[in-house]
Design a protein around this motif. Structure first.
Motif, mmCIF file in Angstrom:
data_model
loop_
_atom_site.group_PDB
_atom_site.id
_atom_site.type_symbol
_atom_site.label_atom_id
_atom_site.label_comp_id
_atom_site.label_asym_id
_atom_site.label_seq_id
_atom_site.Cartn_x
_atom_site.Cartn_y
_atom_site.Cartn_z
ATOM 1 N N GLY A 87 12.311 -33.704 19.220
ATOM 2 C CA GLY A 87 12.394 -32.407 18.547
ATOM 3 C C GLY A 87 13.524 -32.394 17.529
ATOM 4 N N HIS A 88 14.679 -32.920 17.921
ATOM 5 C CA HIS A 88 15.820 -32.998 16.998
ATOM 6 C C HIS A 88 15.483 -33.901 15.809
ATOM 7 C CE1 HIS A 88 18.803 -32.166 20.522
ATOM 8 N NE2 HIS A 88 17.947 -31.199 20.323
ATOM 9 N N LYS A 134 21.948 -25.206 11.489
ATOM 10 C CA LYS A 134 21.075 -26.159 12.179
ATOM 11 C C LYS A 134 21.898 -27.240 12.891
ATOM 12 C CE LYS A 134 17.024 -26.562 11.531
ATOM 13 N NZ LYS A 134 15.809 -26.443 10.750
ATOM 14 N N ASP A 194 11.654 -35.826 24.887
ATOM 15 C CA ASP A 194 10.962 -34.867 24.006
ATOM 16 C C ASP A 194 11.949 -34.041 23.191
ATOM 17 O OD1 ASP A 194 8.399 -35.617 24.728
ATOM 18 O OD2 ASP A 194 8.279 -34.179 26.369
ATOM 19 N N MET A 195 13.045 -33.637 23.833
ATOM 20 C CA MET A 195 14.043 -32.847 23.103
ATOM 21 C C MET A 195 14.617 -33.649 21.928
ATOM 22 S SD MET A 195 14.390 -29.786 24.307
ATOM 23 C CE MET A 195 16.039 -29.172 24.003
ATOM 24 N N LYS A 234 14.546 -34.552 10.179
ATOM 25 C CA LYS A 234 13.682 -35.170 9.174
ATOM 26 C C LYS A 234 13.227 -34.107 8.159
ATOM 27 C CE LYS A 234 9.603 -38.203 8.953
ATOM 28 N NZ LYS A 234 8.545 -37.337 8.415
ATOM 29 N N ALA A 235 12.923 -32.920 8.656
ATOM 30 C CA ALA A 235 12.500 -31.840 7.770
ATOM 31 C C ALA A 235 13.611 -31.510 6.779
ATOM 32 C CB ALA A 235 12.119 -30.601 8.593
ATOM 33 N N GLU A 236 14.834 -31.344 7.276
ATOM 34 C CA GLU A 236 15.963 -31.019 6.384
ATOM 35 C C GLU A 236 16.216 -32.162 5.400
ATOM 36 O OE1 GLU A 236 17.349 -28.120 6.283
ATOM 37 O OE2 GLU A 236 16.293 -27.397 8.057
ATOM 38 N N GLU A 259 14.160 -34.275 4.195
ATOM 39 C CA GLU A 259 13.115 -34.273 3.173
ATOM 40 C C GLU A 259 13.480 -33.330 2.020
ATOM 41 O OE1 GLU A 259 10.384 -35.851 1.527
ATOM 42 O OE2 GLU A 259 10.371 -36.435 3.627
ATOM 43 N N TYR A 265 12.642 -34.604 14.398
ATOM 44 C CA TYR A 265 11.756 -33.983 13.410
ATOM 45 C C TYR A 265 12.439 -32.832 12.675
ATOM 46 C CZ TYR A 265 7.780 -36.846 14.542
ATOM 47 O OH TYR A 265 6.950 -37.917 14.678
ATOM 48 N N ASN A 266 13.310 -32.137 13.374
ATOM 49 C CA ASN A 266 14.063 -31.076 12.738
ATOM 50 C C ASN A 266 14.971 -31.636 11.634
ATOM 51 O OD1 ASN A 266 15.128 -28.273 12.798
ATOM 52 N ND2 ASN A 266 14.085 -28.349 14.789
#
Lengths: 176, 176
Positions: free
Chosen positions: A149-150, A54, A145-146, A155-157, A159, A152-153
């Motif tokens: 996108g990064h 990632k 926007d990109m 942020k997911a990891e 978490e 949130y990507n």
């Protein structure tokens, strides 16, 4: 704690309003280069395959953004060298040169990367207001926007990383 | 216009409150499979390398989410087959089987994919409220954030696709 990869540096000048667009684009290019080098060096230090891939993906994305911004710059200021101002956008990411000691080090760096992505997204939204044609506004929205996108990507990891045991179970990884 | 890849189908039941968690997870797995097949089939029909690679990346991401959800399901309902309810989360994406005639077809499909990602992100946020342990809540936040990541990634491409001439210039692509 602010890790050594965070260079506080000079924030953009406030008293004189925003710098001219040429300098802002220079700052944006500088930030993309900084982010790419940060992600490249971070990826080399991460053993978790899923996360490393990632981070490598993010490095590649920032490289594309740099190229896109250089094209925009060349189009707006033909024949001019890119000027890199001393100021930068938010906290400036530096390459990771130390050995990461454990998962907490990784978590801290991901959190700072999230912050940098968030600030970059807001910066491009600001640039959108400043540029004059619909075409340039569109490109700034694209970049904003990109970066969201990064954000949130990451942020997911982030978490999942907070619960390291679960991350390992879910992602088939060994201990850090 | 609603393209043929959008199956309106049954929305989740409203009168009886939300279905049980087992069914909601089944719906989530079904949605991830649908999204993956949609992206895979869309990627095959897109000539623009930059965009095709992004769509392929999304397909791979949805595959990972499906696997993650199946693990969560197996953990919560050991030994039980996944039940796929008739209801689904928002508009259900179907595989693209027609030839796309021009850039407008691509734009329409990207827009629907954005809608599906947005609804999926909201759905996982809803599931976060329903699951009982911090671990499961974390996983739902992870999935929600990832879908927001996809949403913004698609939104960025959508923004540029609206000005096809510029997209070509910026991405080094030929006519659609």
């Amino acid at each position: 704690m602010v890790p050594p990869e965070l260079e506080e540096g000079l924030p953009p000048r406030k008293d004189e309003g925003l710098p001219p667009l040429e300098e802002l684009l220079g700052m944006a290019i500088k930030a993309e280069i900084g982010a790419r080098k940060f992600y490249e060096s971070l990826a080399e230090r991460i053993d978790i395959q899923e996360l490393r891939e990632k981070i490598e993906w993010l490095a590649g994305e920032e490289k594309k953004h740099e190229e896109l911004l250089r094209k925009i710059y060349a189009n707006m200021f033909p024949g001019k060298e890119v000027v890199f101002p001393k100021e930068h956008i938010g906290p400036e990411l530096q390459p990771v040169t130390r050995k990461l000691e454990g998962i907490q080090d990784v978590i801290d760096l991901i959190r700072w990367a999230m912050k940098a992505e968030e600030i970059a997204a807001q910066f491009y939204a600001k640039l959108e207001e400043m540029v004059d044609t619909e075409e340039k506004k569109r490109l700034m929205r694209y970049l904003s926007d990109m970066e969201w996108g990064h954000y949130y990507n990451l942020k997911a990891e982030y978490e999942l990383l907070l619960d390291w045991e679960m991350y390992g179970q879910m992602m088939h990884v060994g201990p850090p």
